[in-house]
Design a protein around this motif. Structure first.
Motif: not given
Ligand SMILES: C[S@@+](CC[C@H](N)C(=O)[O-])C[C@H]1O[C@@H](n2cnc3c(N)ncnc32)[C@H](O)[C@@H]1O
Length: 259
Positions: A10, A64, A88-89
């Protein structure tokens, strides 16, 4: 849907998310001393830009995925303004309420926005703000159509029987309604098309496998995953056309009432 991500990949592929996140952040008014929760911080690429706007502030970086939190922690070693939490959000719980919940490229990965917005509301101080951007209505619909065509191919179809993609590309209207139902005021929501060109099929396939089709490839045997992503990349360009992903971002601003 699993909350784990390949953080190392990523980090190398997230240029589009970093660009949109940085631009969205640029439109926000910040005093510079706020306590901000970055909801879905990933490896911290956008969090780094956020911290640059908070010389006297603090950030709680929440994600998460264990691998994402570890990568973000390594990025900010020695910076006492940042704390980390793997959560987890949908079950977000903070010790100290925050001035701002900031989030980019994350909420569409969470299917239940009603619960998400309630959890965020509770994490804010009275008068605190939410500023978030994620995939919105119509997001990558051409990519989704290309993916559907590949999913129907004999080689892949059996793996997708009964499978559903848990993502939600919400409309501005539904989001406004959900935010108001959670108790938010001063709600603004709008869509922002961000068509994004990729330079090579190889790069696009890696991007799709790691990010966009992350939950699709999980149902496939490991040996088929890269082939699946390459097949979608080929299908998107219909052989040799431009490698264009029709991204649409959903922006949302809202405030928790002061009392
Ligand atoms: C596409 S990445 C975006 C990361 C960062 N905000 C950026 O813009 O580069 C999506 C992020 O959301 C997190 N995520 C997805 N669902 C989640 C959840 N239910 N709880 C916590 N984090 C979550 C993933 O682990 C991931 O790191």
């Amino acid at each position: 849907m699993s909350l784990e991500w390949n953080a190392a990949l990523y980090e190398t592929l997230a240029d589009p998310m970093t660009r949109w996140g940085t631009e969205f952040l640029g439109g926000l008014d910040l005093l510079g001393d706020e306590y901000v929760l970055d909801a879905g911080c990933g490896t911290g690429r956008v969090t780094e830009r956020l911290l640059a706007r908070l010389p006297g502030g603090r950030v709680l970086a929440v994600d998460g995925s264990q691998a994402m939190v570890r990568a973000a922690r390594e990025r900010f070693v020695g910076d006492e303004r940042v704390d980390f939490s793997r959560q987890d959000l949908l079950e977000l719980d903070v010790d100290e309420p925050v001035d701002l919940v900031f989030s980019t490229a994350t909420f569409h990965w969470i299917g239940d926005h009603e619960t998400l917005f309630l959890r965020i509301f509770d994490a804010l101080k009275p008068g605190g703000r939410l500023a978030a951007q994620c995939g919105g209505e119509g997001n990558i619909s051409l990519v989704a159509a290309a993916t559907e065509r590949v999913m129907r191919k004999d080689r892949f179809a059996p793996h997708f029987e009964g499978w559903t993609d848990g993502k939600l590309y919400a409309s501005p209207e539904d989001t406004r309604r959900r935010l108001a139902a959670a108790g938010f005021v001063d709600v603004e929501t709008w869509l922002q098309p961000e068509p994004t060109l990729f330079q090579s099929a190889e790069h696009l396939a890696a991007y799709l496998e790691t990010i966009v089709l992350r939950s699709h490839v999980r149902v496939l045997p490991e040996a088929d995953r890269s082939d699946f992503a390459h097949a979608v990349a080929r299908e998107m360009s219909e052989g040799d056309g431009p490698l264009l992903a029709d991204y649409v971002r959903l922006n949302m601003l809202a405030r928790r009432p002061t009392s």
